[in-house]
Motif scaffolding. Structure first.
Motif, PDB file in Angstrom:
ATOM      1  N   ASP A   1       1.218  14.339  -2.047  1.00 13.61           N
ATOM      2  CA  ASP A   1      -0.030  15.100  -2.250  1.00 13.61           C
ATOM      3  C   ASP A   1      -0.947  15.050  -1.035  1.00 13.61           C
ATOM      4  OD1 ASP A   1      -2.337  12.797  -3.238  1.00 13.61           O
ATOM      5  OD2 ASP A   1      -0.237  12.238  -3.292  1.00 13.61           O
TER       6      ASP A   1
ATOM      7  N   GLY B   1       2.210   2.394  -2.654  1.00  4.88           N
ATOM      8  CA  GLY B   1       1.925   3.003  -3.959  1.00  4.88           C
ATOM      9  C   GLY B   1       2.820   2.487  -5.087  1.00  4.88           C
ATOM     10  N   LYS B   2       3.371   1.300  -4.937  1.00  2.94           N
ATOM     11  CA  LYS B   2       4.255   0.744  -5.974  1.00  2.94           C
ATOM     12  C   LYS B   2       3.524   0.564  -7.305  1.00  2.94           C
ATOM     13  CE  LYS B   2       5.099  -2.830  -3.399  1.00  2.94           C
ATOM     14  NZ  LYS B   2       4.432  -2.342  -2.178  1.00  2.94           N
ATOM     15  N   THR B   3       2.337  -0.060  -7.235  1.00  6.65           N
ATOM     16  CA  THR B   3       1.577  -0.317  -8.458  1.00  6.65           C
ATOM     17  C   THR B   3       1.137   0.996  -9.103  1.00  6.65           C
ATOM     18  OG1 THR B   3       0.742  -2.247  -7.295  1.00  6.65           O
ATOM     19  CG2 THR B   3      -0.299  -1.724  -9.390  1.00  6.65           C
ATOM     20  N   LYS B   4       0.705   1.902  -8.242  1.00  9.07           N
ATOM     21  CA  LYS B   4       0.223   3.202  -8.729  1.00  9.07           C
ATOM     22  C   LYS B   4       1.358   3.981  -9.415  1.00  9.07           C
ATOM     23  CE  LYS B   4      -3.599   5.579  -8.509  1.00  9.07           C
ATOM     24  NZ  LYS B   4      -4.819   4.977  -9.085  1.00  9.07           N
TER      25      LYS B   4
ATOM     26  N   ASP C   1       0.792  -1.251   0.000  1.00  2.26           N
ATOM     27  CA  ASP C   1       0.000   0.000   0.000  1.00  2.26           C
ATOM     28  C   ASP C   1       0.818   1.293   0.000  1.00  2.26           C
ATOM     29  OD1 ASP C   1      -2.450  -1.102  -0.271  1.00  2.26           O
ATOM     30  OD2 ASP C   1      -3.016  -0.978   1.843  1.00  2.26           O
TER      31      ASP C   1
ATOM     32  N   ALA D   1       2.153   9.368  -6.771  1.00  2.00           N
ATOM     33  CA  ALA D   1       1.849   8.413  -7.833  1.00  2.00           C
ATOM     34  C   ALA D   1       0.488   8.706  -8.436  1.00  2.00           C
ATOM     35  CB  ALA D   1       1.888   6.999  -7.276  1.00  2.00           C
TER      36      ALA D   1
END
Ligand code: GDP
Length: 366
Positions: A144, A28-31, A26, A214
């Motif tokens: 953000d 944010g690697k995939t994002k 969670d 991301a």
């Protein structure tokens, strides 16, 4: 016939760096990869694929386009032919896949959630990377989420920070300092990347911190740029392409219409359709003819079903799906070799198994 020197290498013929992306679940690697790919794997197909090692190839022109806003003064010249990003599952039960990922890569991105600081798998990843001496950058992601952040879509991070109010910048500063202190507690020296000279990360063990989002894309240019700079300036010797095949199995899986396939990572050398390949299985080595070589289009994830591109020949570094017979029992993480015209099949079989034993010994020390 002229004999080819398999060992010959040249600084003018670099292969793609293999970049592994690691971090706690969670963060944010995939994002982050979605942002670079312009895909939406995170919301769409993530469920099924997060338990496998993934691979995405980015072409040089994509890297150039995606760093254009940042790469204006002292223009950086991309010599790498692209970048191959390997994605490892963040869930705690997949230590073995992360270990394999970190053993295959040239450089790494460690993703940290700026709001949470260092977490369990962050620390595990840090240990793996440092033990293997892999140079890496840290993305301080979700910038953000700082209070009253003003979105500056896909902007270099320094430009985005200039747009923020004092309070927002001060929250960011304080969170970044917390992360720095936590890293220090793990024995890792780090600093915001533009506050250190390039010499610091080139010639010392200082790790550059890059704030990113991301979701809105601030800082993503900076990550790509720094990874390419690290690859070309710090580890270019290991990136000189070599004709000797260096290839590892990532995944073995059945695909509708293709039967059992093996996803491999070709680091150096070529694979060709018709090659006689030696794979390791639980019951020992097998020899099978490569019937097909498939890749997803550039900037597409290999784990996600897509219109595959068929190749007669591929060159490292690349992630490739191999089609052939008798692949059911092939083991992930094992080496692949090709029986050349002058090779004895039995010799290559023993070589593969010897390689496997060495590899197992190396991984078991983790
Ligand atoms: P992974 O497990 O490391 O691959 O994490 P994901 O990419 O699946 O992201 C986990 C959650 O964090 C998702 O709900 C994302 O939308 C969210 N997320 C990821 N990156 C950011 C970011 O930069 N900003 C914000 N606000 N949310 C993010």
């Amino acid at each position: 016939q002229e004999k080819v020197n398999l060992e010959a290498r040249s600084p003018d013929d670099l292969r793609c760096p293999i970049v592994v992306i690691m971090g706690h679940v969670d963060t944010g690697k995939t994002k982050l990869l979605d942002k670079i790919r312009k895909t939406n794997v995170q919301e769409g197909e993530a469920g099924g694929i997060t338990q496998q090692i993934g691979a995405t190839f980015f072409e040089k022109k994509t890297l150039e386009a995606q760093t254009a806003k940042l790469n204006v003064t002292e223009k950086f010249d991309f010599k790498v032919p692209g970048m191959l990003v390997i994605d490892t599952p963040g869930h705690e039960s997949f230590t073995n896949l992360r270990s394999r990922g970190s053993s295959l890569c040239d450089v790494a991105i460690l993703v940290v959630d700026l709001m949470h600081g260092l977490e369990q798998q962050t620390i595990e990843s840090l240990t793996m990377l440092r033990k293997r001496g892999v140079p890496f950058v840290i993305a301080l992601n979700k910038v953000d989420r700082c209070y009253a952040w003003k979105t500056c879509k896909d902007t270099p991070i320094r430009d985005a920070l200039k747009e923020q109010d004092e309070g927002t910048v001060s929250e960011f500063r304080s969170r970044a300092t917390d992360a720095k202190v936590q890293l220090q507690e793990q024995g890792v020296n780090s600093n915001i990347y533009w506050e250190m000279g390039e010499d610091d990360w080139m010639n010392s063990d200082f790790v550059p911190l890059i704030p990113t989002s991301a979701v809105t894309g601030e800082g993503v240019q900076d990550v790509l740029m720094l990874l390419c700079q690290m690859a070309q300036r710090k580890i270019w010797k290991q990136l000189m392409w070599c004709a000797n095949l260096q290839c590892t199995v990532l995944e073995v899986k059945a695909i509708d219409g293709l039967g059992m396939t093996v996803d491999v990572l070709v680091v150096n050398g070529h694979l060709r359709e018709g090659d006689r390949a030696v794979f390791c299985t639980l019951n020992g080595p097998i020899v099978t003819e490569i019937r097909g070589l498939l890749t997803p289009p550039p900037s597409r994830e290999m784990r996600v079903k897509s219109e595959y591109i068929h190749h007669k020949e591929v060159k490292g570094a690349l992630g490739v799906k191999v089609i052939g017979n008798n692949l059911e029992k092939v083991m992930a993480g094992t080496p692949v070799m090709i029986v050349g015209p002058e090779d004895e099949e039995e010799d290559i079989k023993s070589e593969v198994m010897a390689d496997l034993t060495k590899l197992e010994a190396k991984l078991s020390t983790d």
